[in-house]
Scaffold this active site. Structure first.
Site, mmCIF file in Angstrom:
data_model
loop_
_atom_site.group_PDB
_atom_site.id
_atom_site.type_symbol
_atom_site.label_atom_id
_atom_site.label_comp_id
_atom_site.label_asym_id
_atom_site.label_seq_id
_atom_site.Cartn_x
_atom_site.Cartn_y
_atom_site.Cartn_z
ATOM 1 N N ASP A 90 55.045 40.467 9.467
ATOM 2 C CA ASP A 90 53.876 39.790 10.020
ATOM 3 C C ASP A 90 52.897 40.834 10.501
ATOM 4 O OD1 ASP A 90 52.249 37.710 10.672
ATOM 5 O OD2 ASP A 90 53.261 37.177 12.536
ATOM 6 N N GLY A 91 51.628 40.488 10.493
ATOM 7 C CA GLY A 91 50.590 41.396 10.952
ATOM 8 C C GLY A 91 49.693 40.720 11.951
ATOM 9 N N HIS A 104 54.257 30.506 13.233
ATOM 10 C CA HIS A 104 54.174 29.934 14.578
ATOM 11 C C HIS A 104 54.691 28.495 14.626
ATOM 12 C CE1 HIS A 104 51.742 33.479 15.232
ATOM 13 N NE2 HIS A 104 50.915 33.079 14.290
ATOM 14 N N ASP A 156 55.950 38.566 14.761
ATOM 15 C CA ASP A 156 54.661 38.397 15.434
ATOM 16 C C ASP A 156 54.681 39.078 16.801
ATOM 17 O OD1 ASP A 156 51.990 37.017 15.711
ATOM 18 O OD2 ASP A 156 53.039 36.087 17.382
ATOM 19 N N GLU A 158 48.926 42.460 7.358
ATOM 20 C CA GLU A 158 49.953 41.700 6.643
ATOM 21 C C GLU A 158 50.458 42.498 5.443
ATOM 22 O OE1 GLU A 158 51.236 38.923 7.560
ATOM 23 O OE2 GLU A 158 49.800 37.802 8.767
ATOM 24 N N ASP A 196 54.220 34.776 6.616
ATOM 25 C CA ASP A 196 53.388 33.594 6.838
ATOM 26 C C ASP A 196 51.988 33.792 6.265
ATOM 27 O OD1 ASP A 196 52.214 35.333 8.608
ATOM 28 O OD2 ASP A 196 52.406 34.052 10.368
#
Length: 475
Positions: free
Chosen positions: A295-296, A407, A417, A332, A354
């Site tokens: 995740d970024g 999320h 995250d 990402e 995501d």
């Protein structure tokens, strides 16, 4: 290295979980909010802290503790445990049993007393003890080898934090509470004396007993009268607020060492409770497969961070990094790059993200970009430099790209995250910190030693002895 022992205040965790998550139940209507919250917080602790040893300590019913015997009103202001929480406690204990985490308690004592006894004992044996709690009363046990961790606030407390919170050193916290009282535990204290005044008096006179002894030197007529008339109540309050270190609980440290969970039992329980996200968290990857979660975090023109979790069998590895200026899309892509770069050998890899930008790009769009030549045409693609890094990395491994909803309670997405945002915070603080001037290295003058010429022996023959490795000994 000293073993890292974590002692978790189980009763505190249960109530935090219960009130932190509401309206969660199985399809059959059984409430599960406390079980889910407790297990999720416990999972986070295991992942982030990786303790060598761990135990969860529970309170006995307050009616059975010695404090209730000496003061029947102790904690009498607290409501009984809600019925929908009572029904969940057995399942919490089943989760601990399946995780092979010891659950401890002692008749006649509260969890604080058990924690204090074990913390002092094992710290004396060389362990580094962390007590996981949000209870301020346990600040009195902080000392050499013993600290507190409040996971809800991500705050660790040592002697300095205790001094900041109470105004006194840890061992004098019961003296402050004895004078000020504690409304949460229904400890009376002395009327008219709050925590701030109590701390000032204890600092000035040295202890609660000395405050009572020298009460005539205390300012304020009413305060002196209250100290006079409520002296016995103050002594009782200190006794109630003081944790015990003499609980007869013979538990060797070896019994608290982390063990692998009983996965069949644990997964069966999580399925019964309908905890799909937690089932994912505890289910190991298929044999021979590396799971890469990434995740970024970034903005249009600000700092960015990435987080990566690699899983293989029972092993896990976390990666994170910071960029002073980046976009969310670049972070990402960079997260996936750093995760793949961390694999030394060609592997079968499932990449979860995501970011539809990343997943669609590598599973669909990239083929057209290569076919049309746009991947190698300057400025033909946004983030072209990163796409060009990803292509050879993905060809080195057998990679599938899978999208997960961000999320939405996915344990590894949330974890990545969190790693990314923490990297941004730490990187930003480091960038804002003024650089300290480098200290000039002090070079000490070497002592002057007069040279002494020694005679060199001369050998007449031209043959030399050989070392074991066949080299000549030239001397």
């Amino acid at each position: 290295m000293s073993p890292q022992l974590y002692l978790l205040d189980g009763s505190s965790y249960i109530y935090r979980a219960y009130y932190g998550i509401r309206d969660l139940a199985t399809s059959g209507g059984m409430p599960t909010n406390a079980v889910f919250g407790f297990t999720k917080m416990l999972l986070g602790l295991l992942q982030e802290s990786c303790p060598d040893c761990l135990a969860v300590v529970f309170d006995r019913p307050r009616e059975e503790t010695f404090r209730r015997e000496v003061y029947p009103e102790y904690k009498a202001n607290r409501d009984a445990m809600p019925e929908d929480l009572v029904s969940q406690v057995p399942y919490i204990r089943q989760v601990l049993q399946a995780l092979n985490i010891p659950a401890l308690e002692a008749p006649g004592f509260e969890a604080d007393d058990v924690i204090a006894t074990l913390a002092r004992r094992f710290a004396a044996e060389g362990a580094e003890v962390t007590v996981v709690t949000g209870d301020k009363d346990l600040m009195q046990i902080v000392g050499e080898g013993i600290g507190l961790l409040d996971t809800m606030k991500d705050r660790r407390s040592g002697p300095e934090e205790v001094l900041e919170r109470f105004g006194v050193v840890p061992e004098l916290v019961p003296d402050v509470l004895g004078l000020a009282g504690d409304t949460s535990d229904n400890i009376p204290g002395v009327p008219g004396i709050g925590e701030k005044t109590a701390a000032e008096l204890v600092r000035r006179f040295g202890s609660l007993e000395d405050v009572l002894k020298w009460k005539n030197l205390v300012s304020g007529k009413k305060r002196r009268e209250n100290l006079q008339s409520h002296a016995d109540q103050a002594r009782l309050s200190k006794r109630l607020a003081t944790v015990r270190y003499d609980v007869a609980l013979e538990v060797p440290l070896a019994d608290l060492r982390r063990q692998a969970p009983n996965l069949p039992e644990l997964l069966h329980l999580l399925r019964r409770l309908e905890f799909k996200a937690l089932e994912i968290a505890f289910t190991p990857p298929p044999p021979g497969v590396v799971e890469l979660y990434s995740d970024g975090s970034g903005t249009a023109s600000g700092p960015g961070g990435y987080g990566v979790v690699l899983r293989y069998g029972e092993h896990e590895k976390e990666l994170s990094g910071f960029e002073p200026a980046s976009t969310s899309q670049r972070m990402e892509l960079l997260a996936a790059i750093r995760g793949l770069e961390a694999l030394n050998n060609p592997s079968t890899v499932r990449v979860f993200s995501d970011s539809q930008y990343l997943v669609r790009g590598m599973s669909k769009w990239i083929h057209g970009w290569i076919r049309d030549g746009r991947l190698d045409t300057p400025d033909a693609l946004a983030n072209q430099d990163l796409w060009k890094q990803l292509v050879p990395l993905s060809r080195k491994h057998r990679v599938t790209w899978e999208w997960v909803r961000g999320h939405a309670g996915h344990p590894f997405n949330e974890r990545c995250d969190k790693l990314a945002k923490r990297a941004v915070d730490e990187g930003t603080r480091a960038a804002d910190r003024p650089e300290e001037p480098e200290e000039e290295e002090t070079v000490l003058p070497l002592p002057v030693v007069p040279a002494v010429r020694a005679p060199v022996p001369v050998r007449e023959d031209s043959e030399f002895d050989a070392e074991e490795d066949g080299q000549l000994r030239l001397c």
